[in-house]
Design a protein around this motif. Structure first.
Motif, PDB file in Angstrom:
ATOM      1  N   GLY A 146       0.803  -1.220   0.000  1.00 46.42           N
ATOM      2  CA  GLY A 146       0.000   0.000   0.000  1.00 46.42           C
ATOM      3  C   GLY A 146       0.831   1.262   0.000  1.00 46.42           C
ATOM      4  N   SER A 147       2.152   1.142  -0.168  1.00 44.92           N
ATOM      5  CA  SER A 147       3.033   2.309  -0.135  1.00 44.92           C
ATOM      6  C   SER A 147       3.834   2.400  -1.420  1.00 44.92           C
ATOM      7  CB  SER A 147       3.980   2.227   1.071  1.00 44.92           C
ATOM      8  OG  SER A 147       4.784   1.056   0.978  1.00 44.92           O
ATOM      9  N   TYR A 148       4.599   3.474  -1.537  1.00 47.49           N
ATOM     10  CA  TYR A 148       5.399   3.706  -2.743  1.00 47.49           C
ATOM     11  C   TYR A 148       6.817   4.100  -2.360  1.00 47.49           C
ATOM     12  CZ  TYR A 148       1.132   3.916  -5.610  1.00 47.49           C
ATOM     13  OH  TYR A 148      -0.047   3.626  -6.253  1.00 47.49           O
ATOM     14  N   THR A 149       7.730   3.849  -3.301  1.00 51.01           N
ATOM     15  CA  THR A 149       9.079   4.395  -3.223  1.00 51.01           C
ATOM     16  C   THR A 149       9.383   5.086  -4.554  1.00 51.01           C
ATOM     17  OG1 THR A 149      10.097   2.327  -3.998  1.00 51.01           O
ATOM     18  CG2 THR A 149       9.902   2.639  -1.608  1.00 51.01           C
ATOM     19  N   LEU A 150      10.243   6.118  -4.499  1.00 49.12           N
ATOM     20  CA  LEU A 150      10.580   6.889  -5.691  1.00 49.12           C
ATOM     21  C   LEU A 150      12.075   6.797  -5.980  1.00 49.12           C
ATOM     22  CD1 LEU A 150       8.591  10.224  -5.098  1.00 49.12           C
ATOM     23  CD2 LEU A 150       7.790   8.088  -6.115  1.00 49.12           C
ATOM     24  N   THR A 151      12.396   6.760  -7.281  1.00 48.36           N
ATOM     25  CA  THR A 151      13.787   6.747  -7.719  1.00 48.36           C
ATOM     26  C   THR A 151      13.939   7.703  -8.896  1.00 48.36           C
ATOM     27  OG1 THR A 151      14.141   4.452  -7.015  1.00 48.36           O
ATOM     28  CG2 THR A 151      15.674   5.350  -8.643  1.00 48.36           C
TER      29      THR A 151
ATOM     30  N   GLU B 245      -5.556   9.634  -5.544  1.00 48.89           N
ATOM     31  CA  GLU B 245      -5.480   8.356  -6.254  1.00 48.89           C
ATOM     32  C   GLU B 245      -5.558   8.504  -7.764  1.00 48.89           C
ATOM     33  OE1 GLU B 245      -8.561   5.898  -4.726  1.00 48.89           O
ATOM     34  OE2 GLU B 245      -7.694   5.760  -2.706  1.00 48.89           O
ATOM     35  N   ALA B 246      -5.959   9.676  -8.259  1.00 48.44           N
ATOM     36  CA  ALA B 246      -6.144   9.869  -9.694  1.00 48.44           C
ATOM     37  C   ALA B 246      -4.839  10.290 -10.367  1.00 48.44           C
ATOM     38  CB  ALA B 246      -7.217  10.929  -9.943  1.00 48.44           C
ATOM     39  N   ASP B 247      -4.796  10.171 -11.698  1.00 46.45           N
ATOM     40  CA  ASP B 247      -3.679  10.683 -12.486  1.00 46.45           C
ATOM     41  C   ASP B 247      -3.581  12.187 -12.233  1.00 46.45           C
ATOM     42  OD1 ASP B 247      -2.130  11.804 -14.651  1.00 46.45           O
ATOM     43  OD2 ASP B 247      -2.346   9.906 -15.697  1.00 46.45           O
ATOM     44  N   ALA B 248      -2.379  12.657 -11.919  1.00 45.40           N
ATOM     45  CA  ALA B 248      -2.201  14.055 -11.507  1.00 45.40           C
ATOM     46  C   ALA B 248      -1.783  14.975 -12.642  1.00 45.40           C
ATOM     47  CB  ALA B 248      -1.172  14.124 -10.381  1.00 45.40           C
ATOM     48  N   ALA B 249      -1.719  14.489 -13.869  1.00 46.15           N
ATOM     49  CA  ALA B 249      -1.241  15.320 -14.975  1.00 46.15           C
ATOM     50  C   ALA B 249      -2.103  16.570 -15.144  1.00 46.15           C
ATOM     51  CB  ALA B 249      -1.212  14.512 -16.270  1.00 46.15           C
TER      52      ALA B 249
ATOM     53  N   GLY C 178      17.953  27.105  -4.478  1.00 45.45           N
ATOM     54  CA  GLY C 178      17.403  25.932  -5.136  1.00 45.45           C
ATOM     55  C   GLY C 178      18.077  24.685  -4.602  1.00 45.45           C
ATOM     56  N   ALA C 179      17.635  23.533  -5.099  1.00 40.09           N
ATOM     57  CA  ALA C 179      18.222  22.275  -4.634  1.00 40.09           C
ATOM     58  C   ALA C 179      18.087  21.215  -5.720  1.00 40.09           C
ATOM     59  CB  ALA C 179      17.541  21.801  -3.353  1.00 40.09           C
ATOM     60  N   GLN C 180      18.986  20.252  -5.668  1.00 44.19           N
ATOM     61  CA  GLN C 180      18.879  19.044  -6.471  1.00 44.19           C
ATOM     62  C   GLN C 180      18.536  17.893  -5.544  1.00 44.19           C
ATOM     63  OE1 GLN C 180      21.548  17.919  -9.798  1.00 44.19           O
ATOM     64  NE2 GLN C 180      22.189  16.210  -8.506  1.00 44.19           N
ATOM     65  N   LEU C 181      17.539  17.103  -5.922  1.00 42.29           N
ATOM     66  CA  LEU C 181      17.122  15.949  -5.129  1.00 42.29           C
ATOM     67  C   LEU C 181      17.510  14.669  -5.837  1.00 42.29           C
ATOM     68  CD1 LEU C 181      13.509  16.950  -4.030  1.00 42.29           C
ATOM     69  CD2 LEU C 181      15.598  17.126  -2.693  1.00 42.29           C
ATOM     70  N   GLU C 182      18.194  13.808  -5.124  1.00 41.67           N
ATOM     71  CA  GLU C 182      18.537  12.484  -5.646  1.00 41.67           C
ATOM     72  C   GLU C 182      17.775  11.458  -4.818  1.00 41.67           C
ATOM     73  OE1 GLU C 182      22.772  12.247  -5.403  1.00 41.67           O
ATOM     74  OE2 GLU C 182      23.089  13.947  -6.772  1.00 41.67           O
ATOM     75  N   LEU C 183      16.864  10.767  -5.468  1.00 43.75           N
ATOM     76  CA  LEU C 183      15.973   9.829  -4.792  1.00 43.75           C
ATOM     77  C   LEU C 183      16.352   8.394  -5.167  1.00 43.75           C
ATOM     78  CD1 LEU C 183      12.674  11.717  -5.690  1.00 43.75           C
ATOM     79  CD2 LEU C 183      13.942  11.898  -3.547  1.00 43.75           C
ATOM     80  N   THR C 184      16.567   7.578  -4.166  1.00 43.07           N
ATOM     81  CA  THR C 184      16.882   6.168  -4.382  1.00 43.07           C
ATOM     82  C   THR C 184      16.003   5.326  -3.475  1.00 43.07           C
ATOM     83  OG1 THR C 184      19.194   6.768  -4.852  1.00 43.07           O
ATOM     84  CG2 THR C 184      18.710   4.432  -4.445  1.00 43.07           C
ATOM     85  N   ASP C 185      14.936   4.783  -4.050  1.00 44.17           N
ATOM     86  CA  ASP C 185      13.954   4.015  -3.266  1.00 44.17           C
ATOM     87  C   ASP C 185      13.503   4.798  -2.036  1.00 44.17           C
ATOM     88  OD1 ASP C 185      14.055   1.838  -5.027  1.00 44.17           O
ATOM     89  OD2 ASP C 185      15.781   0.975  -3.994  1.00 44.17           O
ATOM     90  N   ALA C 186      13.232   6.075  -2.244  1.00 47.72           N
ATOM     91  CA  ALA C 186      12.811   6.937  -1.136  1.00 47.72           C
ATOM     92  C   ALA C 186      11.341   6.693  -0.820  1.00 47.72           C
ATOM     93  CB  ALA C 186      13.021   8.392  -1.511  1.00 47.72           C
ATOM     94  N   PRO C 187      10.996   6.486   0.456  1.00 49.61           N
ATOM     95  CA  PRO C 187       9.585   6.260   0.814  1.00 49.61           C
ATOM     96  C   PRO C 187       8.743   7.496   0.524  1.00 49.61           C
ATOM     97  CG  PRO C 187      10.936   6.550   2.784  1.00 49.61           C
ATOM     98  CD  PRO C 187      11.886   6.462   1.630  1.00 49.61           C
ATOM     99  N   ALA C 188       7.524   7.276   0.010  1.00 47.93           N
ATOM    100  CA  ALA C 188       6.675   8.395  -0.398  1.00 47.93           C
ATOM    101  C   ALA C 188       5.214   8.073  -0.125  1.00 47.93           C
ATOM    102  CB  ALA C 188       6.875   8.693  -1.886  1.00 47.93           C
ATOM    103  N   GLU C 189       4.443   9.137   0.119  1.00 48.32           N
ATOM    104  CA  GLU C 189       2.994   9.021   0.310  1.00 48.32           C
ATOM    105  C   GLU C 189       2.306   9.632  -0.901  1.00 48.32           C
ATOM    106  OE1 GLU C 189      -0.546  11.073   3.030  1.00 48.32           O
ATOM    107  OE2 GLU C 189       1.560  11.222   3.662  1.00 48.32           O
ATOM    108  N   ARG C 190       1.454   8.872  -1.548  1.00 46.88           N
ATOM    109  CA  ARG C 190       0.814   9.376  -2.764  1.00 46.88           C
ATOM    110  C   ARG C 190      -0.275  10.390  -2.417  1.00 46.88           C
ATOM    111  NH1 ARG C 190      -1.779   5.860  -7.803  1.00 46.88           N
ATOM    112  NH2 ARG C 190      -2.421   7.684  -9.043  1.00 46.88           N
ATOM    113  N   LEU C 191      -0.325  11.465  -3.204  1.00 43.70           N
ATOM    114  CA  LEU C 191      -1.369  12.469  -3.064  1.00 43.70           C
ATOM    115  C   LEU C 191      -2.581  12.034  -3.882  1.00 43.70           C
ATOM    116  CD1 LEU C 191       0.316  15.997  -3.348  1.00 43.70           C
ATOM    117  CD2 LEU C 191      -1.057  15.147  -1.446  1.00 43.70           C
TER     118      LEU C 191
END
Length: 374
Positions: free
Chosen positions: A146-151, A217-221, A202-215
């Motif tokens: 039920g969770s997500y990770t981002l890379t 449930e729909a496509d956010a485009a 500003g900042a640069q973010l490097e994500l490697t299997d970072a835990p995330a909470e989805r905003l």
């Protein structure tokens, strides 16, 4: 159409103008910008107390429920004083995405804290080597139960250095685009901060299997496109405020600086050039009003936003270059304010698409319109 501000909008403008004028002159602003944070938490607190930070949020989410015109009024004053507080980057864009895509629980948990100034957000969407608008995202989301990770890598993330929580876009496993909440100190997140050409952060973010909470449930485009269209209008308004002050500084200089025993304002060529700057300013103001009025009417059309950004960007380049030229050598010094206005206008012109990129968007839509027949 009545283009005059209402009494309430005039009061909002005057209140914000007074606050920023009390806190920022050229010297005090330089001190704040050169600090580690790059902006003032005291000014941020005052903006929150005035309700400015919650201006665009619904009342049930802890905001004021104001419209695009009120946002335009505030951003013009930000541009006029070059206030470094991240109203757009830490509130309007990421907060707007939470409001548009988040669940009721997420909105009520996050937005009141943002409106009160207690929480800073940042939107991590742009990726290295990808021109605006991005066709697809290289950052990916992986579902784990039920969770997500981002890379992936996100850069630039405007004011991502000071964010307490990040709103990150990523490609979903099933296709489409999702928005996710990521803690900047979470496992798998590396945040590298830097200073931008206009003195902001500003900042640069490097994500490697970072835990995330989805905003949501729909496509956010669609939500991203809508919120960034509102952001384009906000950038136009900030540019107009900065251009107006750059023109004022230039005309004041022409009235004071003497050459051959007379003020520069006596030279016809210089006064004609200043008049052309004023024409560019009014063209930009008209397009900014056009973009804002369209949003107020419910038409968050990215084509209208590109029309406005193209004209405002051209005006900003013209006014900025002329301001530097007519000031001479003093115009490029760090101690004199006009160079900082030009730097901010240059940075805005490269934010959410440059003039060439907006021109490309418009050229691709030419076939949508019928040719006039004589």
């Amino acid at each position: 159409m009545d283009f005059d501000l209402t009494d309430e909008q005039v009061m909002l403008r005057d209140t914000v103008r007074d606050l920023l004028n009390r806190n920022y002159d050229a010297e005090s602003r330089l001190k704040v910008v050169d600090s580690e944070l790059g902006w003032s938490r005291d000014v941020w607190r005052q903006l929150a107390e005035l309700g400015v930070l919650g201006l665009s949020f619904a009342e049930e989410d802890g905001g004021v429920g104001a419209g695009p015109v009120e946002t335009m009024v505030v951003l013009e004053e930000v541009g006029r004083r070059l206030a470094p507080e991240p109203i757009l980057d830490a509130v309007l864009i990421p907060g707007g995405l939470v409001a548009a895509a988040g669940s009721a629980e997420q909105r009520q948990r996050i937005l009141p804290e943002v409106a009160s100034g207690a929480k800073l957000l940042a939107f991590a969407h742009a990726e290295p080597g990808v021109r605006w608008p991005a066709a697809e995202l290289a950052t990916t989301a992986t579902a784990q139960g039920g969770s997500y990770t981002l890379t992936g890598v996100k850069n630039p993330v405007a004011h991502g250095d000071s964010a307490d929580e990040l709103v990150v876009s990523a490609a979903l496993p099933e296709g489409g685009v999702g928005l996710f909440l990521v803690a900047p100190d979470a496992t798998g997140v590396v945040r590298k901060s830097y200073r931008t050409v206009d003195g902001q952060r500003g900042a640069q973010l490097e994500l490697t299997d970072a835990p995330a909470e989805r905003l949501g449930e729909a496509d956010a485009a669609g939500a991203i496109e809508s919120v960034l269209t509102h952001a384009q209008a906000s950038l136009c308004a900030e540019s107009v405020g900065a251009m107006e002050e750059a023109l004022r500084l230039t005309t004041d200089y022409l009235k004071q600086r003497k050459q051959f025993g007379v003020t520069l304002s006596k030279f016809q060529t210089l006064t004609q050039r200043a008049a052309n700057m004023y024409v560019s300013l009014e063209l930009a103001r008209s397009m900014s009003l056009y973009a804002t009025a369209s949003l107020a009417d419910g038409a968050d059309d990215p084509v209208i936003a590109s029309r406005a950004r193209l004209q405002v960007g051209r005006a900003a380049r013209h006014i900025g270059q002329e301001a530097i030229q007519m000031h001479g050598g003093i115009g490029v010094t760090a101690e004199y304010p006009v160079s900082h206005y030009v730097a901010r206008l240059t940075a805005i012109e490269r934010t959410l698409g440059s003039g060439l990129e907006h021109l490309r968007v418009l050229s691709l839509r030419v076939g949508d319109y019928e040719l006039p027949e004589l």
